[in-house]
Scaffold this motif. Structure first.
Motif, PDB file in Angstrom:
ATOM      1  N   GLN A  46      -9.522  16.286  -1.768  1.00 39.27           N
ATOM      2  CA  GLN A  46      -8.509  15.428  -2.380  1.00 39.27           C
ATOM      3  C   GLN A  46      -8.185  14.185  -1.558  1.00 39.27           C
ATOM      4  OE1 GLN A  46      -5.292  18.164  -3.121  1.00 39.27           O
ATOM      5  NE2 GLN A  46      -6.574  19.420  -4.438  1.00 39.27           N
ATOM      6  N   ALA A  47      -8.626  14.155  -0.296  1.00 43.05           N
ATOM      7  CA  ALA A  47      -8.321  13.014   0.570  1.00 43.05           C
ATOM      8  C   ALA A  47      -9.145  11.791   0.176  1.00 43.05           C
ATOM      9  CB  ALA A  47      -8.585  13.387   2.024  1.00 43.05           C
ATOM     10  N   ASP A  48      -8.665  10.621   0.595  1.00 40.90           N
ATOM     11  CA  ASP A  48      -9.397   9.364   0.387  1.00 40.90           C
ATOM     12  C   ASP A  48     -10.070   8.888   1.665  1.00 40.90           C
ATOM     13  OD1 ASP A  48      -8.657   8.819  -2.413  1.00 40.90           O
ATOM     14  OD2 ASP A  48      -6.628   8.708  -1.598  1.00 40.90           O
ATOM     15  N   VAL A  49      -9.479   9.207   2.791  1.00 40.80           N
ATOM     16  CA  VAL A  49     -10.043   8.789   4.077  1.00 40.80           C
ATOM     17  C   VAL A  49      -9.564   9.769   5.158  1.00 40.80           C
ATOM     18  CG1 VAL A  49      -8.145   7.172   4.558  1.00 40.80           C
ATOM     19  CG2 VAL A  49     -10.342   6.813   5.666  1.00 40.80           C
ATOM     20  N   LEU A  50     -10.424  10.018   6.139  1.00 40.97           N
ATOM     21  CA  LEU A  50     -10.049  10.857   7.283  1.00 40.97           C
ATOM     22  C   LEU A  50      -9.749   9.949   8.463  1.00 40.97           C
ATOM     23  CD1 LEU A  50     -10.288  14.032   8.399  1.00 40.97           C
ATOM     24  CD2 LEU A  50     -12.116  12.966   9.718  1.00 40.97           C
ATOM     25  N   VAL A  51      -8.639  10.209   9.138  1.00 36.90           N
ATOM     26  CA  VAL A  51      -8.387   9.548  10.417  1.00 36.90           C
ATOM     27  C   VAL A  51      -8.461  10.610  11.506  1.00 36.90           C
ATOM     28  CG1 VAL A  51      -7.037   7.605   9.533  1.00 36.90           C
ATOM     29  CG2 VAL A  51      -5.866   9.710  10.145  1.00 36.90           C
ATOM     30  N   HIS A  52      -9.101  10.230  12.609  1.00 38.29           N
ATOM     31  CA  HIS A  52      -9.293  11.184  13.708  1.00 38.29           C
ATOM     32  C   HIS A  52      -8.895  10.477  15.005  1.00 38.29           C
ATOM     33  CE1 HIS A  52     -10.858  14.990  15.061  1.00 38.29           C
ATOM     34  NE2 HIS A  52     -11.548  14.379  16.002  1.00 38.29           N
ATOM     35  N   PRO A  53      -7.598  10.582  15.381  1.00 40.21           N
ATOM     36  CA  PRO A  53      -7.082   9.798  16.511  1.00 40.21           C
ATOM     37  C   PRO A  53      -7.208  10.471  17.879  1.00 40.21           C
ATOM     38  CG  PRO A  53      -5.289  10.939  15.447  1.00 40.21           C
ATOM     39  CD  PRO A  53      -6.534  11.320  14.686  1.00 40.21           C
ATOM     40  N   SER A  54      -8.076  11.438  18.005  1.00 39.35           N
ATOM     41  CA  SER A  54      -8.173  12.264  19.207  1.00 39.35           C
ATOM     42  C   SER A  54      -8.395  11.443  20.485  1.00 39.35           C
ATOM     43  CB  SER A  54      -9.328  13.265  19.029  1.00 39.35           C
ATOM     44  OG  SER A  54      -9.406  14.110  20.143  1.00 39.35           O
ATOM     45  N   LEU A  93       0.832  -1.206   0.000  1.00 34.44           N
ATOM     46  CA  LEU A  93       0.000   0.000   0.000  1.00 34.44           C
ATOM     47  C   LEU A  93       0.866   1.254   0.000  1.00 34.44           C
ATOM     48  CD1 LEU A  93      -2.938   1.183   0.285  1.00 34.44           C
ATOM     49  CD2 LEU A  93      -2.498   1.236   2.750  1.00 34.44           C
ATOM     50  N   ARG A  94       0.675   2.087  -0.994  1.00 35.92           N
ATOM     51  CA  ARG A  94       1.352   3.386  -1.021  1.00 35.92           C
ATOM     52  C   ARG A  94       0.397   4.408  -0.440  1.00 35.92           C
ATOM     53  NH1 ARG A  94       1.931   4.853  -6.271  1.00 35.92           N
ATOM     54  NH2 ARG A  94       3.191   6.624  -5.647  1.00 35.92           N
ATOM     55  N   PHE A  95       0.854   5.167   0.559  1.00 34.51           N
ATOM     56  CA  PHE A  95      -0.024   6.127   1.224  1.00 34.51           C
ATOM     57  C   PHE A  95       0.761   7.336   1.704  1.00 34.51           C
ATOM     58  CE2 PHE A  95       1.664   3.472   4.558  1.00 34.51           C
ATOM     59  CZ  PHE A  95       1.875   4.337   5.610  1.00 34.51           C
ATOM     60  N   ARG A  96       0.037   8.403   1.965  1.00 36.90           N
ATOM     61  CA  ARG A  96       0.610   9.621   2.531  1.00 36.90           C
ATOM     62  C   ARG A  96      -0.400  10.158   3.546  1.00 36.90           C
ATOM     63  NH1 ARG A  96       0.911  12.536  -1.910  1.00 36.90           N
ATOM     64  NH2 ARG A  96       2.606  11.288  -2.681  1.00 36.90           N
ATOM     65  N   ILE A  97       0.079  10.588   4.699  1.00 39.69           N
ATOM     66  CA  ILE A  97      -0.797  11.162   5.722  1.00 39.69           C
ATOM     67  C   ILE A  97      -0.545  12.659   5.795  1.00 39.69           C
ATOM     68  CG2 ILE A  97      -1.450  11.162   8.166  1.00 39.69           C
ATOM     69  CD1 ILE A  97      -0.494   8.261   8.316  1.00 39.69           C
ATOM     70  N   HIS A  98      -1.597  13.439   5.607  1.00 40.95           N
ATOM     71  CA  HIS A  98      -1.520  14.901   5.676  1.00 40.95           C
ATOM     72  C   HIS A  98      -2.137  15.353   6.994  1.00 40.95           C
ATOM     73  CE1 HIS A  98      -0.458  15.134   1.411  1.00 40.95           C
ATOM     74  NE2 HIS A  98      -1.320  14.148   1.248  1.00 40.95           N
ATOM     75  N   VAL A  99      -1.347  16.047   7.811  1.00 37.89           N
ATOM     76  CA  VAL A  99      -1.842  16.571   9.082  1.00 37.89           C
ATOM     77  C   VAL A  99      -2.018  18.075   8.937  1.00 37.89           C
ATOM     78  CG1 VAL A  99      -1.437  16.807  11.559  1.00 37.89           C
ATOM     79  CG2 VAL A  99      -0.640  14.750  10.344  1.00 37.89           C
ATOM     80  N   VAL A 100      -3.268  18.509   9.052  1.00 33.67           N
ATOM     81  CA  VAL A 100      -3.584  19.934   8.935  1.00 33.67           C
ATOM     82  C   VAL A 100      -4.093  20.404  10.289  1.00 33.67           C
ATOM     83  CG1 VAL A 100      -5.023  21.652   7.774  1.00 33.67           C
ATOM     84  CG2 VAL A 100      -4.186  19.667   6.502  1.00 33.67           C
ATOM     85  N   GLY A 101      -3.421  21.394  10.865  1.00 31.15           N
ATOM     86  CA  GLY A 101      -3.841  21.916  12.167  1.00 31.15           C
ATOM     87  C   GLY A 101      -2.745  22.730  12.827  1.00 31.15           C
ATOM     88  N   GLN A 102      -3.121  23.362  13.908  1.00 26.89           N
ATOM     89  CA  GLN A 102      -2.215  24.258  14.637  1.00 26.89           C
ATOM     90  C   GLN A 102      -0.953  23.535  15.085  1.00 26.89           C
ATOM     91  OE1 GLN A 102      -4.618  25.506  17.906  1.00 26.89           O
ATOM     92  NE2 GLN A 102      -5.851  26.903  16.689  1.00 26.89           N
ATOM     93  N   GLN A 103       0.138  24.311  15.136  1.00 25.19           N
ATOM     94  CA  GLN A 103       1.409  23.780  15.621  1.00 25.19           C
ATOM     95  C   GLN A 103       1.950  24.680  16.731  1.00 25.19           C
ATOM     96  OE1 GLN A 103       4.198  22.870  12.473  1.00 25.19           O
ATOM     97  NE2 GLN A 103       2.610  21.981  11.190  1.00 25.19           N
ATOM     98  N   ARG A 104       1.075  25.022  17.660  1.00 18.69           N
ATOM     99  CA  ARG A 104       1.472  25.962  18.728  1.00 18.69           C
ATOM    100  C   ARG A 104       2.278  25.303  19.839  1.00 18.69           C
ATOM    101  NH1 ARG A 104      -4.315  29.009  19.003  1.00 18.69           N
ATOM    102  NH2 ARG A 104      -4.178  29.966  16.949  1.00 18.69           N
ATOM    103  N   ASP A 105       2.096  23.994  20.036  1.00 18.99           N
ATOM    104  CA  ASP A 105       2.849  23.273  21.062  1.00 18.99           C
ATOM    105  C   ASP A 105       4.226  22.927  20.475  1.00 18.99           C
ATOM    106  OD1 ASP A 105       3.969  21.454  22.842  1.00 18.99           O
ATOM    107  OD2 ASP A 105       2.074  20.436  23.249  1.00 18.99           O
TER     108      ASP A 105
END
Length: 198
Positions: free
Chosen positions: A128-136, A79-91
């Motif tokens: 453009q994404a194929d699936v959302l992961v939400h690991p909160s 499986l070829r995949f890429r994970i894009h993380v979009v969100g604040q980087q204040r920490d």
């Protein structure tokens, strides 16, 4: 507000909103997502584009995403995949730890930190994404999950807060326990390795 209220009321007061909106179109576009980009028939592409809309913090599961990346490579070596993380980087401390871990495991090209984005740019990530992961690890209202559904995007999420109200197991996604990136990886493979399931 209308989108959120319609979602909540439909679960508890069947027919109420049908009377209120009886003479209007009821196409709900969650959180200003664009209907010309959403609600389409999706097909899996390669590499699989995985999206996580979370701030880079432990509480939102950023380190689980790193473990998920490694587990995906084990479970589905082809499986070829890429994970894009979009969100604040204040920490800053967490961001630095994440970058060190990505370097250590040679995942810089696999898991990409994009930082906070404006609404138009975020809309493109969803489209453009194929699936959302939400690991909160903690959640009240899972906004990113609801937004993803506005784009017909399947979700694999931790079962915390209101996420269990939004994700219908096996219909629009899967739920996994908090802190179980290996289970999340398995569910991502389930979603993207079978076109019928997808």
């Amino acid at each position: 507000l209308v989108a959120v209220c319609e979602y909540v009321f439909r679960q508890r007061t069947a027919g109420f909103l049908d009377k209120v909106f009886s003479n209007r179109s009821r196409s709900v576009i969650h959180n200003s997502t664009s209907d010309d980009l959403g609600a389409r028939c999706r097909r899996i592409k390669e590499p699989v584009e995985i999206l996580a809309v979370i701030p880079v913090t432990r509480r939102k599961g950023i380190f689980d995403l790193i473990a998920l990346s490694m587990k995906l490579s084990e479970l589905a070596p082809s499986l070829r995949f890429r994970i894009h993380v979009v969100g604040q980087q204040r920490d800053k401390k967490a961001v630095e730890e994440v970058r060190l871990s990505l370097r250590k495991h040679r995942l810089e090209d696999v898991l990409v930190l994009h930082g906070e984005q404006d609404r138009d740019c975020l809309t493109q990530y969803y489209a453009q994404a194929d699936v959302l992961v939400h690991p909160s690890h903690s959640e009240a209202f899972p906004r990113a999950v609801i937004e993803a559904f506005g784009f017909s995007l399947p979700c694999v999420a931790t079962n915390v807060g209101g996420t269990g109200e939004a994700v219908v197991e096996g219909y629009n996604g899967y739920l996994v326990p908090v802190g179980r990136p290996e289970m999340m990886a398995g569910r991502v493979v389930d979603v993207v390795s079978n076109a019928d399931v997808y």
